[in-house]
Design a protein around this motif. Structure first.
Motif, PDB file in Angstrom:
ATOM      1  N   UNK A 235      37.359  33.281  48.329  1.00 39.25           N
ATOM      2  CA  UNK A 235      37.155  32.547  47.077  1.00 39.25           C
ATOM      3  C   UNK A 235      37.076  33.513  45.893  1.00 39.25           C
ATOM      4  N   UNK A 236      36.292  34.548  46.067  1.00 35.56           N
ATOM      5  CA  UNK A 236      36.050  35.487  44.976  1.00 35.56           C
ATOM      6  C   UNK A 236      37.327  36.171  44.541  1.00 35.56           C
ATOM      7  N   UNK A 237      38.205  36.486  45.448  1.00 32.47           N
ATOM      8  CA  UNK A 237      39.426  37.209  45.100  1.00 32.47           C
ATOM      9  C   UNK A 237      40.357  36.367  44.232  1.00 32.47           C
ATOM     10  N   UNK A 238      40.154  35.059  44.194  1.00 32.54           N
ATOM     11  CA  UNK A 238      40.994  34.177  43.396  1.00 32.54           C
ATOM     12  C   UNK A 238      40.323  33.712  42.114  1.00 32.54           C
ATOM     13  N   UNK A 239      39.072  34.139  41.893  1.00 34.50           N
ATOM     14  CA  UNK A 239      38.306  33.639  40.762  1.00 34.50           C
ATOM     15  C   UNK A 239      37.896  34.744  39.798  1.00 34.50           C
ATOM     16  N   UNK A 240      37.631  34.324  38.591  1.00 37.13           N
ATOM     17  CA  UNK A 240      37.044  35.248  37.640  1.00 37.13           C
ATOM     18  C   UNK A 240      35.639  35.620  38.089  1.00 37.13           C
ATOM     19  N   UNK A 241      35.163  36.770  37.627  1.00 37.93           N
ATOM     20  CA  UNK A 241      33.811  37.217  37.957  1.00 37.93           C
ATOM     21  C   UNK A 241      33.144  37.782  36.720  1.00 37.93           C
ATOM     22  N   UNK A 242      31.828  37.900  36.793  1.00 35.95           N
ATOM     23  CA  UNK A 242      31.120  38.388  35.611  1.00 35.95           C
ATOM     24  C   UNK A 242      29.790  39.034  35.945  1.00 35.95           C
ATOM     25  N   UNK A 243      29.241  39.675  34.945  1.00 31.84           N
ATOM     26  CA  UNK A 243      27.903  40.267  35.003  1.00 31.84           C
ATOM     27  C   UNK A 243      27.039  39.645  33.904  1.00 31.84           C
ATOM     28  N   UNK A 244      25.821  39.329  34.269  1.00 31.33           N
ATOM     29  CA  UNK A 244      24.816  38.860  33.322  1.00 31.33           C
ATOM     30  C   UNK A 244      23.580  39.732  33.515  1.00 31.33           C
ATOM     31  N   UNK A 245      22.680  39.689  32.556  1.00 29.22           N
ATOM     32  CA  UNK A 245      21.439  40.441  32.709  1.00 29.22           C
ATOM     33  C   UNK A 245      20.287  39.664  32.096  1.00 29.22           C
ATOM     34  N   UNK A 246      19.096  39.977  32.574  1.00 24.90           N
ATOM     35  CA  UNK A 246      17.883  39.364  32.024  1.00 24.90           C
ATOM     36  C   UNK A 246      16.843  40.443  31.844  1.00 24.90           C
ATOM     37  N   UNK A 247      16.524  40.715  30.585  1.00 20.25           N
ATOM     38  CA  UNK A 247      15.505  41.699  30.267  1.00 20.25           C
ATOM     39  C   UNK A 247      14.119  41.100  30.340  1.00 20.25           C
ATOM     40  N   UNK A 248      13.091  41.945  30.237  1.00 19.02           N
ATOM     41  CA  UNK A 248      11.704  41.452  30.288  1.00 19.02           C
ATOM     42  C   UNK A 248      11.450  40.416  29.198  1.00 19.02           C
TER      43      UNK A 248
END
Length: 127
Positions: free
Chosen positions: A31-44
Motif C-alpha cells: 500500500x505504502x509504495x503506491x501512496x504519498x507519505x509525509x512527516x508531521x511533528x508535535x512539540x511540547x
C-alpha cells in the motif's frame, strides 16, 4: 503499530539527524509504495503540525515554510522506506516526529488525508 519511525535523538543546535520510516507488514508495504507519505511533528504543548510530504514515486515534494531549505523528504520504494534528512536543527524543531501514509498517491499536506501513522520518534535539539 503499522509504520515504524526511527532515527530520533538528542542533538545540539546546528546539528543533523536523519529519520527513517518503514512499513511493518507486507500488506502495508504494498500500500505504502503506491501512496504519498509525509512527516508531521508535535512539540511540547503544541498541536501536531505538517513538516513534509512526498508523492508515491518521489517526484513531487512539499515542505513546511519553517523547515524548507533545512529538511528534505525522500523515499526509496525498493527498500519501502521513507526518510527525513534534517540539517541546521533548531531548538524549536524539538518534538515527536510521526510518519504517515496518505490515502492517495499525490502529495498530501493535512493530517486528515493520512490513513496510517507510525508511533513517533523523539527529536530533541538543545541550544
Amino acid at each position: 503499530v503499522q509504520l515504524q519511525a526511527s532515527g530520533g535523538g538528542l542533538v545540539q543546535a546546528g546539528g543533523s539527524l536523519r529519520l527513517s520510516c518503514a512499513a511493518a507488514s507486507h500488506t502495508l508495504r504494498r500500500t505504502v509504495s503506491n501512496n504519498g507519505m509525509g512527516w508531521f511533528r508535535q512539540g511540547p504543548e503544541k498541536e501536531r503540525e505538517f513538516v513534509a510530504a512526498i508523492n508515491w514515486n518521489g517526484a513531487s515534494t512539499n515542505h513546511a515554510d519553517s523547515v524548507r531549505g533545512r529538511f528534505t523528504i525522500s523515499r526509496d520504494n525498493a527498500k519501502n522506506t521513507l526518510y527525513l534528512q534534517m540539517t541546521n536543527l533548531k531548538p524549536e524543531d524539538t518534538g515527536v516526529y510521526y510518519c504517515a501514509a496518505a490515502r492517495r498517491a499525490s502529495v498530501a499536506t493535512t493530517a486528515r488525508e493520512y490513513a496510517s501513522w507510525g508511533q513517533g520518534t523523539q527529536v530533541t535539539v538543545s541550544s
